[in-house]
Design a protein around this motif. Structure first.
Motif, PDB file in Angstrom:
ATOM      1  N   VAL A   1     -33.368   4.992  10.551  1.00  0.00           N
ATOM      2  CA  VAL A   1     -34.726   4.835  10.030  1.00  0.00           C
ATOM      3  C   VAL A   1     -34.682   4.292   8.599  1.00  0.00           C
ATOM      4  N   ARG A   2     -33.804   4.856   7.800  1.00  0.00           N
ATOM      5  CA  ARG A   2     -33.667   4.372   6.423  1.00  0.00           C
ATOM      6  C   ARG A   2     -33.276   2.894   6.382  1.00  0.00           C
ATOM      7  N   LEU A   3     -32.348   2.515   7.223  1.00  0.00           N
ATOM      8  CA  LEU A   3     -31.896   1.122   7.258  1.00  0.00           C
ATOM      9  C   LEU A   3     -32.999   0.193   7.745  1.00  0.00           C
ATOM     10  N   TYR A   4     -33.775   0.675   8.691  1.00  0.00           N
ATOM     11  CA  TYR A   4     -34.916  -0.107   9.181  1.00  0.00           C
ATOM     12  C   TYR A   4     -35.857  -0.454   8.036  1.00  0.00           C
ATOM     13  N   LEU A   5     -36.203   0.534   7.215  1.00  0.00           N
ATOM     14  CA  LEU A   5     -37.123   0.274   6.105  1.00  0.00           C
ATOM     15  C   LEU A   5     -36.469  -0.591   5.032  1.00  0.00           C
ATOM     16  N   LEU A   6     -35.176  -0.352   4.816  1.00  0.00           N
ATOM     17  CA  LEU A   6     -34.460  -1.140   3.819  1.00  0.00           C
ATOM     18  C   LEU A   6     -34.430  -2.614   4.223  1.00  0.00           C
ATOM     19  N   GLN A   7     -34.167  -2.868   5.491  1.00  0.00           N
ATOM     20  CA  GLN A   7     -34.135  -4.252   5.978  1.00  0.00           C
ATOM     21  C   GLN A   7     -35.509  -4.890   5.890  1.00  0.00           C
TER      22      GLN A   7
ATOM     23  N   TRP B   1     -39.423  -8.730   3.462  1.00  0.00           N
ATOM     24  CA  TRP B   1     -40.728  -8.963   2.838  1.00  0.00           C
ATOM     25  C   TRP B   1     -40.563  -9.540   1.440  1.00  0.00           C
ATOM     26  N   ARG B   2     -39.653  -8.991   0.670  1.00  0.00           N
ATOM     27  CA  ARG B   2     -39.432  -9.485  -0.693  1.00  0.00           C
ATOM     28  C   ARG B   2     -38.982 -10.936  -0.678  1.00  0.00           C
ATOM     29  N   GLU B   3     -38.016 -11.243   0.180  1.00  0.00           N
ATOM     30  CA  GLU B   3     -37.532 -12.619   0.225  1.00  0.00           C
ATOM     31  C   GLU B   3     -38.634 -13.586   0.659  1.00  0.00           C
ATOM     32  N   HIS B   4     -39.371 -13.183   1.678  1.00  0.00           N
ATOM     33  CA  HIS B   4     -40.455 -14.033   2.176  1.00  0.00           C
ATOM     34  C   HIS B   4     -41.505 -14.270   1.092  1.00  0.00           C
ATOM     35  N   LEU B   5     -41.935 -13.183   0.470  1.00  0.00           N
ATOM     36  CA  LEU B   5     -42.995 -13.287  -0.534  1.00  0.00           C
ATOM     37  C   LEU B   5     -42.547 -14.123  -1.730  1.00  0.00           C
ATOM     38  N   LEU B   6     -41.347 -13.876  -2.224  1.00  0.00           N
ATOM     39  CA  LEU B   6     -40.874 -14.605  -3.403  1.00  0.00           C
ATOM     40  C   LEU B   6     -40.714 -16.096  -3.098  1.00  0.00           C
ATOM     41  N   ALA B   7     -40.284 -16.410  -1.873  1.00  0.00           N
ATOM     42  CA  ALA B   7     -40.155 -17.823  -1.499  1.00  0.00           C
ATOM     43  C   ALA B   7     -41.517 -18.508  -1.527  1.00  0.00           C
TER      44      ALA B   7
ATOM     45  N   ASP C   1     -52.795 -14.187   0.282  1.00  0.00           N
ATOM     46  CA  ASP C   1     -52.673 -15.162   1.367  1.00  0.00           C
ATOM     47  C   ASP C   1     -51.425 -14.902   2.202  1.00  0.00           C
ATOM     48  N   VAL C   2     -50.322 -14.597   1.501  1.00  0.00           N
ATOM     49  CA  VAL C   2     -49.075 -14.342   2.223  1.00  0.00           C
ATOM     50  C   VAL C   2     -49.206 -13.079   3.062  1.00  0.00           C
ATOM     51  N   LEU C   3     -49.884 -12.091   2.517  1.00  0.00           N
ATOM     52  CA  LEU C   3     -50.111 -10.848   3.273  1.00  0.00           C
ATOM     53  C   LEU C   3     -50.861 -11.143   4.563  1.00  0.00           C
ATOM     54  N   GLU C   4     -51.919 -11.931   4.465  1.00  0.00           N
ATOM     55  CA  GLU C   4     -52.729 -12.230   5.650  1.00  0.00           C
ATOM     56  C   GLU C   4     -51.900 -12.945   6.722  1.00  0.00           C
ATOM     57  N   ALA C   5     -51.106 -13.931   6.283  1.00  0.00           N
ATOM     58  CA  ALA C   5     -50.284 -14.658   7.251  1.00  0.00           C
ATOM     59  C   ALA C   5     -49.197 -13.764   7.825  1.00  0.00           C
TER      60      ALA C   5
END
Lengths: 205, 205
Positions: B76-82, B87-93, B111-115
């Motif tokens: 479970v911890r690894l799931y959230l970590l991944q 999300w961070r990589e996607h958002l920052l890109a 906008d990124v959240l909505e997509a």
DNA sequence: AGGTAACCACACCGGTCGGTATACTCGCAG
DNA sequence: CTGCGAGTATACCGACCGGTGTGGTTACCT
């Protein structure tokens, strides 16, 4: 005079139509069961609490639980319905004894939230339940949706403006999340200040 | 140049110190298990998904699951970590390919959240997990707290002002909750408009 | 050739899950 | 006196829970 609906209409939640969703007539053991279930569900989550524990905590038996409520799902729905009713009554009572101007009323909502939560970190019972149930046909889901819609309607009525009401509702929900999952003890003061700022900006654009 | 931390520091989450919380070296079956667990945990909740189902969905066995991850809690911890990392990589890109001014960057987050969410109604994986785990010593709880702190830091950095950053973070979390538990399809547009209004008010007080 | 890490198939463990069945006691209204 | 609703006590059901153990098969490394 503010006109705020006091009932929780599951089918058309945003309307002001006073549809009743009454609690069933409760026997003594039934009341004990619902109270015990309420505490346990809120503290540990709906799935984490079994019917055996609920019956034992209430000092009764599983047989009585199923005689009164029929299923665990129905008990979960009633738990949220009861909690929604208590929150609405509590909040409306505090709003009545607060200054009647729009800004004071809105800020009072944040104050009441802070006092209601206390030092506790379990967050919003409705958001928590939705996290476990999801967008399913579980009988509790309409209660969750109705509670969120009721809070939105409250902010709309308090401000008299759906745009500002929506803004404040977002701040209210964000405050609740960050106070608990975010573990930010400043969430309520920040939410209150943001609400004040949003109202000021709306009136002096 | 904006300086945004890309790593998720569980112990001092708000700092900019680039502490690594690396994913363990993954074998083929391990990757399949974590991917299957990620989908199932997010769709149905952490407690609702058993290890038998995860292993079967991944086309492997419980034995392999426990050989790779040791326990369901660790998985479970690894799931959230991944998920936090993706999300961070996607958002920052997306932020890098958006206009560099502060206001555009903030609105791009919405906008990124909505997509990212699409038509789906399962909400924030971290809020959902916290709803099930609560304020316990479960190994996943620090990951949840760190994700919320990282988003707050992001808004602080994007705006250069912790007061405005806090306001926007509240709007962001409120938007996510009302989009899902609240079933309000207008949540993202409303959140975006509220964010614009908050930034305008802050710059022309 | 021997070792080992990765994997699979399968059986097993005690415990708990939501829900049901049987049988009994009590108080009360007809 | 009888019937009934409410409650208690307890046993039971199949299914599933997280977790372990055994044994065997590959493939790769030394």
């Amino acid at each position: 005079m503010l006109q705020i609906p006091t009932t929780l209409d599951e089918t058309t939640p945003a309307s002001l139509r006073p549809v009743l969703t009454p609690m069933p007539v409760m026997t003594q053991a039934g009341t004990r069961l619902l109270d015990a279930a309420g505490d346990l569900f809120y503290d540990r989550g709906v799935r984490a609490v079994g019917v055996d524990l609920i019956a034992e905590t209430a000092g009764t038996t599983k047989k009585t639980l199923y005689d009164r409520f029929g299923s665990k799902d129905a008990l979960v729905r009633l738990y949220l319905l009861q909690r929604a009713g208590r929150w609405r009554e509590h909040l409306l009572a505090r709003l009545e004894s607060a200054p009647a101007d729009s800004e004071s009323q809105v800020l009072t909502v944040f104050d009441v939230l802070e006092a209601w939560m206390g030092p506790q970190r379990r967050g919003c019972a409705f958001v928590n339940a939705y996290a476990e149930l999801g967008d399913t046909d579980h009988p509790a889901v309409p209660v969750i949706r109705a509670e969120k819609a009721w809070m939105r309607t409250l902010f709309d009525i308090l401000t008299g403006d759906p745009v500002l009401g929506g803004h404040l509702h977002l701040l209210y929900e964000g405050t609740l999340v960050l106070l608990t999952a975010g573990a930010n003890p400043q969430a309520v003061p920040e939410g209150r200040a943001a609400a004040r700022s949003a109202m000021a900006a709306h009136h002096h654009p």
